[in-house]
Design a protein around this motif. Structure first.
Motif: not given
Length: 135
Positions: A42-63, A110-115
């Motif tokens: 599920d795309d939980e990232v785009s649904k929150q106002k605060v996003r961790h930049s790698p998750a927001e930028d779609g760089e899943c494999t960074a982590c 901290h949530d590593p994806h979004k909050s």
């Protein structure tokens, strides 16, 4: 050893993510991340106002390692080591809330994806901070 395996890799379903005969994407992926990841996750990232930049930028494999890992959630390294690859440890521990955190797992607060909270603070962070401070 990889104690955590991504289910398509574990089940030998390589073609769930890879196109064996050719692709415009690197590693013969069927799509770019995060679109490929969002076919199952599920795309939980785009649904929150605060996003961790790698998750927001779609760089899943960074982590995350997409095939398997020795760490939970397919992480490339255990936190805080993984976090310190981008965030300066000196800067982090210099801030008051982090002084007693030491080598604690960043995801405790901290949530590593979004909050919904500034600083990617997760629900219940206040309790965890009091525990770390011994209060």
């Amino acid at each position: 050893k990889q104690k955590v395996r991504h289910s398509p890799a574990e089940d030998g379903e390589c073609t769930a993510c890879h196109s064996p005969h050719g692709s415009a994407e690197k590693a013969l992926l069927k799509k770019k991340t995060p679109a490929l990841c969002y076919q199952c996750h599920d795309d939980e990232v785009s649904k929150q106002k605060v996003r961790h930049s790698p998750a927001e930028d779609g760089e899943c494999t960074a982590c995350h390692n997409p095939h398997g890992s020795a760490e939970k959630a397919l992480l490339k390294k255990k936190a805080p080591g993984l976090c310190y690859e981008c965030h300066s440890k000196e800067d982090v521990v210099a801030t008051k809330p982090h002084r007693k955190a030491g080598e604690a797992d960043c995801t405790a607060c901290h949530d590593p994806h979004k909050s919904a909270n500034k600083g990617l603070l997760a629900d219940g962070w206040e309790t965890k901070l009091r525990e770390l401070e011994g209060k």
